[in-house]
Design an enzyme around this catalytic site. Structure first.
Site, PDB file in Angstrom:
ATOM      1  N   LYS A  30     -85.119 -45.234  44.386  1.00  6.66           N
ATOM      2  CA  LYS A  30     -85.411 -45.462  43.086  1.00  6.66           C
ATOM      3  C   LYS A  30     -85.003 -46.946  42.485  1.00  6.66           C
ATOM      4  O   LYS A  30     -85.680 -47.770  42.110  1.00  6.66           O
ATOM      5  CB  LYS A  30     -84.812 -44.509  42.192  1.00  6.66           C
ATOM      6  N   GLU A  56     -77.615 -47.409  52.624  1.00  5.23           N
ATOM      7  CA  GLU A  56     -78.050 -46.446  53.685  1.00  5.23           C
ATOM      8  C   GLU A  56     -79.266 -46.364  53.752  1.00  5.23           C
ATOM      9  O   GLU A  56     -79.800 -46.777  54.959  1.00  5.23           O
ATOM     10  CB  GLU A  56     -77.652 -44.977  53.325  1.00  5.23           C
ATOM     11  N   GLY A  78     -82.569 -39.610  40.171  1.00  3.63           N
ATOM     12  CA  GLY A  78     -82.557 -39.231  41.698  1.00  3.63           C
ATOM     13  C   GLY A  78     -82.808 -37.729  41.839  1.00  3.63           C
ATOM     14  O   GLY A  78     -83.823 -37.173  42.677  1.00  3.63           O
ATOM     15  N   ARG A  79     -81.724 -37.050  41.677  1.00  2.98           N
ATOM     16  CA  ARG A  79     -81.819 -35.604  41.946  1.00  2.98           C
ATOM     17  C   ARG A  79     -82.797 -34.758  41.128  1.00  2.98           C
ATOM     18  O   ARG A  79     -83.116 -33.445  41.308  1.00  2.98           O
ATOM     19  CB  ARG A  79     -80.398 -34.730  41.621  1.00  2.98           C
ATOM     20  N   GLU A  91     -73.658 -33.143  40.766  1.00  2.66           N
ATOM     21  CA  GLU A  91     -73.905 -34.660  40.365  1.00  2.66           C
ATOM     22  C   GLU A  91     -74.172 -34.828  38.840  1.00  2.66           C
ATOM     23  O   GLU A  91     -73.691 -35.500  38.277  1.00  2.66           O
ATOM     24  CB  GLU A  91     -74.764 -35.406  41.282  1.00  2.66           C
ATOM     25  N   HIS A 115     -72.723 -13.226  58.101  1.00  2.00           N
ATOM     26  CA  HIS A 115     -72.066 -13.431  59.399  1.00  2.00           C
ATOM     27  C   HIS A 115     -71.012 -14.326  59.502  1.00  2.00           C
ATOM     28  O   HIS A 115     -70.521 -14.818  60.600  1.00  2.00           O
ATOM     29  CB  HIS A 115     -72.872 -13.179  60.607  1.00  2.00           C
ATOM     30  N   LYS A 175     -68.552 -46.291  47.260  1.00  2.00           N
ATOM     31  CA  LYS A 175     -69.478 -47.382  47.702  1.00  2.00           C
ATOM     32  C   LYS A 175     -68.667 -48.861  47.493  1.00  2.00           C
ATOM     33  O   LYS A 175     -68.773 -49.454  48.467  1.00  2.00           O
ATOM     34  CB  LYS A 175     -70.410 -47.649  46.704  1.00  2.00           C
TER      35      LYS A 175
HETATM   36  O1  LIG Z   1     -83.025 -43.546  45.253  1.00  2.00           O
HETATM   37  P1  LIG Z   1     -81.959 -44.222  45.329  1.00  2.00           P
HETATM   38  O2  LIG Z   1     -81.836 -45.465  44.218  1.00  2.00           O
HETATM   39  O3  LIG Z   1     -81.716 -44.787  46.603  1.00  2.00           O
HETATM   40  O4  LIG Z   1     -80.657 -43.407  45.044  1.00  2.00           O
HETATM   41  C1  LIG Z   1     -80.397 -42.550  46.176  1.00  2.00           C
HETATM   42  C2  LIG Z   1     -79.080 -41.650  45.595  1.00  2.00           C
HETATM   43  O5  LIG Z   1     -77.765 -42.600  45.554  1.00  2.00           O
HETATM   44  C3  LIG Z   1     -76.881 -42.612  44.518  1.00  2.00           C
HETATM   45  O6  LIG Z   1     -75.700 -42.995  45.046  1.00  2.00           O
HETATM   46  C4  LIG Z   1     -76.848 -41.500  43.593  1.00  2.00           C
HETATM   47  O7  LIG Z   1     -75.520 -40.768  43.831  1.00  2.00           O
HETATM   48  C5  LIG Z   1     -78.070 -40.211  44.002  1.00  2.00           C
HETATM   49  O8  LIG Z   1     -77.904 -39.821  42.595  1.00  2.00           O
HETATM   50  C6  LIG Z   1     -79.181 -41.051  44.328  1.00  2.00           C
HETATM   51  O9  LIG Z   1     -80.291 -39.936  44.375  1.00  2.00           O
END
Ligand SMILES: O=P(O)(O)OC[C@H]1O[C@H](O)[C@H](O)[C@@H](O)[C@@H]1O
Length: 527
Positions: A213, A219, A270-271, A357, A388, A503
């Site tokens: 987003k 990453e 995002g979530r 989150e 188990h 980060k």
């Molecule tokens: O979709 P992006 O902007 O790459 O974000 C990816 C993710 O990274 C962030 O650090 C948040 O903790 C998440 O809420 C998010 O979904």
């Protein structure tokens, strides 16, 4: 106008505290009482699902006060404000519009001069048209051959929800002859993640979707370059193998190498983004756009039910309220998500991000410290595997953990075997039934080591089969539950400042700007 108040200032909450331990689950769930509760304490959900809360630590008195709490916190009014475009995400000063991506529940939302429903639908249509062309062999690779595999590159909300959904429906799609492309996912910055996925696919016939987003997640950008290098090293063109899903204002949106780009925006967290292009692109390519539309329909039906003022007919709100009772009155710290469905193997991981989150916060919407517990720790595994593994602690450990079971009457594939007079599906369902009663009622024994205290609360969501619509309903149920809990706790459930510090420190480590413990650990790991 709604008002936002801390939970510990509310009259209904003071009443609720008086009801601590007022239900003895073991007694309530034994014999005919138990049978009556199982019949009575059930709320309808979307797509034919049911939320059965007979084994929760509630009775009519608790439910009556929970209804007062819903009223006093104006939970439904706040939901309506959210739907109609209020700035609910106070921390980032943003609207919260993920529900709008799957259906219009209120008046049109115009933001930044744009009809937002129109925008999300137009992106879905673009994705659908693109996916259909890929499936029809109208969009092909350099050699004019069709693509067979799609790989999503993303992390957090750009990975967990779409991955959980893909895994949940992969077998269903195969059986219903609608598995158009196999999907894989690269998320971790661990180079072995990207390398292993790249080694398992035929790059020449693979589409990679870079999903971020913000377009700034380290990453994801690292993995994008990793994959681009692999595409080039295979003598192929990046623009024939890579697309993007991002927001229109992100740096990724300007990328020249993509064969297509689809958009969402900052008003979908995002979530909460599985219903947007973030889930739409990979799922429409994998299963066809019709299946993605069915997922959205199940979710939209949940969103509609979540508007019901009657908590007994509003499963998401009821689930949220019971969760608050467990967290703030009974002081339980965790919730285990236990799907008796192998297809939901990654669903608990998605719920971990969604819930923790969103509601893992210690300040209210105005940034003031609060003095009551908020989101629980979420964990889980599919049953019967979990039985188990960690169920020992759930049954006999010193902490009580509320349990969220999920079960379906029918399997997805339909292949089965009868051993000792029962099918595997019957064994699976028998186990979830047995567990609910074992946790609730316990068992006395003269040997303490073999004694089960019982009194361990659970609810179960039951459906006929895990279909796209049922999955959409499940997804939205938990999103709306988390949203309602945020309202009741007076939190902003839609930002995540708590992920930033790590980060920033990681950047310092990589720039060798370290001292103290940061330097010592860096040396230990040879950075
Ligand atoms: O979709 P992006 O902007 O790459 O974000 C990816 C993710 O990274 C962030 O650090 C948040 O903790 C998440 O809420 C998010 O979904």
């Amino acid at each position: 106008m709604v008002t936002w108040n801390n939970l510990d200032t509310l009259a209904a909450f003071s009443k609720l505290i008086q009801l601590k331990d007022c239900v003895n689950i073991a007694r309530a769930m034994t014999g005919e009482n138990g049978a009556a509760r199982v019949k009575k304490y059930s709320a309808p959900m979307a797509a034919g699902l049911h939320f059965n809360y007979a084994a929760k630590q509630v009775n009519d008195d608790v439910l009556a006060v929970l209804a007062e709490l819903a009223k006093e916190t104006q939970a439904i009014d706040k939901y309506k404000e959210l739907l109609s475009g209020a700035v609910i995400n106070t921390g980032e000063k943003r609207l919260v519009l993920h529900q709008l991506a799957r259906g219009q529940q209120c008046d049109a939302v115009i933001a930044d001069g744009v009809d937002k429903r129109e925008f999300y639908v137009s992106q879905q249509k673009k994705i659908a048209a693109f996916a259909k062309k890929v499936h029809a062999g109208e969009i092909t690779n350099e050699a004019g051959e069709p693509y067979t595999t799609v790989v999503q590159i993303g992390i957090g909300g750009s990975d967990l929800g779409p991955r959980a959904i893909y895994l949940a429906l992969e077998n269903w799609a195969r059986v219903h002859d609608t598995l158009k492309m196999e999907a894989k996912f690269i998320s971790n910055v661990d180079p072995d993640d990207a390398a292993a996925v790249l080694q398992s696919v035929d790059i020449a016939h693979t589409l990679f979707i870079v999903v971020s987003k913000s377009g700034t997640t380290l990453e994801t950008l690292t993995n994008e370059t990793f994959v681009k290098n692999a595409i080039k090293n295979a003598g192929l063109e990046v623009s024939k193998h890579m697309l993007a899903v991002t927001s229109e204002t992100s740096p990724l949106a300007k990328g020249a190498d993509y064969m297509a780009a689809f958009f969402m925006d900052d008003y979908i967290g995002g979530r909460y983004s599985s219903s947007s292009a973030v889930g739409g692109a990979v799922l429409s390519l994998a299963f066809g756009p019709e299946v993605f539309a069915d997922i959205l329909d199940g979710a939209a039906e949940t969103d509609k039910l979540s508007l019901n003022e009657n908590i007994l007919e509003n499963a998401a709100l009821l689930d949220a309220l019971i969760g608050v009772y467990e967290r703030n009155v009974q002081n339980y710290q965790c919730t285990a998500v236990l799907p008796y469905s192998q297809a939901l193997s990654r669903f608990p991981a998605h719920l971990q991000q969604l819930d923790m989150e969103s509601n893992g916060k210690s300040v209210n919407r105005r940034g003031e410290p609060i003095h009551y517990a908020t989101g629980p720790v979420i964990f889980g595994e599919p049953g019967t595997n979990g039985q188990h593994s960690f169920y020992q602690l759930l049954h006999q450990g010193t902490d009580i953990t509320p349990l969220q079971f999920i079960g379906f009457k029918n399997s997805q594939i339909g292949m089965d075997v009868t051993i000792q007079g029962s099918t595997s599906q019957q064994k699976l369902c028998a186990n979830v039934v047995a567990q609910i009663v074992a946790f609730a009622c316990g068992k006395d024994d003269s040997d303490n080591n073999k004694k089960f205290e019982g009194g361990r609360p659970s609810s179960i969501i039951i459906g006929d089969q895990l279909t796209p619509a049922a999955l959409g309903a499940l997804l939205a149920h938990f999103e709306n539950k988390v949203m309602f809990q945020g309202f009741i706790w007076n939190l902003n459930s839609f930002d995540q400042e708590g992920v930033q510090l790590g980060k920033i420190l990681a950047k310092r480590v990589l720039a060798h700007e370290t001292d103290g413990a940061l330097k010592e650990y860096s040396d230990l790991l040879d950075i």
